[in-house]
Design a protein around this motif. Structure first.
Motif, PDB file in Angstrom:
ATOM      1  N   ILE A  78       0.963  -1.231  -0.009  1.00  0.00           N
ATOM      2  CA  ILE A  78       0.069  -0.007   0.084  1.00  0.00           C
ATOM      3  C   ILE A  78       0.997   1.242  -0.040  1.00  0.00           C
ATOM      4  CG2 ILE A  78      -0.371  -0.037   2.420  1.00  0.00           C
ATOM      5  CD1 ILE A  78      -3.231   0.881   1.561  1.00  0.00           C
ATOM      6  N   ALA A  79       0.334   2.137  -0.858  1.00  0.00           N
ATOM      7  CA  ALA A  79       1.167   3.469  -0.957  1.00  0.00           C
ATOM      8  C   ALA A  79       0.203   4.499  -0.271  1.00  0.00           C
ATOM      9  CB  ALA A  79       1.484   3.969  -2.519  1.00  0.00           C
ATOM     10  N   ASN A  80       0.823   5.709  -0.093  1.00  0.00           N
ATOM     11  CA  ASN A  80       0.189   6.826   0.398  1.00  0.00           C
ATOM     12  C   ASN A  80      -0.944   6.911  -0.558  1.00  0.00           C
ATOM     13  OD1 ASN A  80      -0.887   9.244   1.170  1.00  0.00           O
ATOM     14  ND2 ASN A  80       1.156  10.092   1.811  1.00  0.00           N
ATOM     15  N   PRO A  81      -2.199   7.053  -0.188  1.00  0.00           N
ATOM     16  CA  PRO A  81      -3.389   7.238  -1.196  1.00  0.00           C
ATOM     17  C   PRO A  81      -3.459   8.600  -1.870  1.00  0.00           C
ATOM     18  CG  PRO A  81      -4.260   6.444   0.983  1.00  0.00           C
ATOM     19  CD  PRO A  81      -2.791   6.603   1.203  1.00  0.00           C
ATOM     20  N   LEU A  82      -2.777   9.524  -1.033  1.00  0.00           N
ATOM     21  CA  LEU A  82      -2.968  11.033  -1.404  1.00  0.00           C
ATOM     22  C   LEU A  82      -1.769  11.261  -2.782  1.00  0.00           C
ATOM     23  CD1 LEU A  82      -3.071  12.773   1.733  1.00  0.00           C
ATOM     24  CD2 LEU A  82      -4.848  12.269   0.292  1.00  0.00           C
TER      25      LEU A  82
END
Length: 171
Positions: A105-109
């Motif tokens: 998971i990456a930073n969604p922003l």
């Protein structure tokens, strides 16, 4: 030489083998619990971020309200951790019954660099669905790896089904 000494000669010290196996199994369960716990924390954080960003899309909000919602989402991402490990921008993996489960998971922003807030929301929804599927798969791998056949848990038909009423039955 008695029978126990003969067994020990051929099998080694049975007590030590049993202790090692128990520790190995407990370690695997602990790792699976940590993996599941991290995914559950991530899912809760993603749900909060999704709620915040869904409100942000509302056209009636002023710039200050939008910045506040952005700050809330950013704060959730920065403070999201499990047992001291940051959960965003991370890869998690675990082996259960020789099966590898992995979640990245990456930073969604960061999706905002290539898309808009609807793209961020879509990314969050995809990741939440992926988490849900992985949790089901890990649970099934753990559950099906246990040998309940002597307790009458499985019914043989076209497919195997759990009969949880018989899980603690003795034969």
């Amino acid at each position: 030489m008695n029978e126990l000494d003969v067994l020990k000669k051929h099998l080694g010290d049975v007590d030590n083998m049993g202790v090692f196996k128990a520790k190995q199994i407990c370690s695997q369960i602990s790792d699976a619990n940590d993996f599941i716990g991290a995914l559950q924390v991530l899912d809760i954080a993603l749900k909060k971020i999704h709620t915040s960003l869904s409100q942000r899309i509302d056209e009636s909000l002023d710039d200050m309200q939008k910045r506040t919602l952005d700050a809330d989402a950013s704060s959730i991402i920065q403070n999201c951790s499990f047992m001291g490990t940051a959960l965003f921008d991370n890869v998690f993996s675990i082996y259960v019954r020789k099966q590898n489960f992995e979640f990245e998971i990456a930073n969604p922003l960061l999706v905002l660099e290539k898309s808009d807030y609807n793209g961020v929301l879509a990314y969050i929804e995809d990741k939440r669905e992926e988490i849900s599927n992985i949790l089901v798969d890990v649970t099934m791998a753990i559950t099906l790896g246990l040998d309940f056949s002597n307790a009458g848990v499985f019914e043989e038909k076209q497919t195997q089904k759990f009969d949880l009423k018989n899980i603690f039955a003795t034969k």
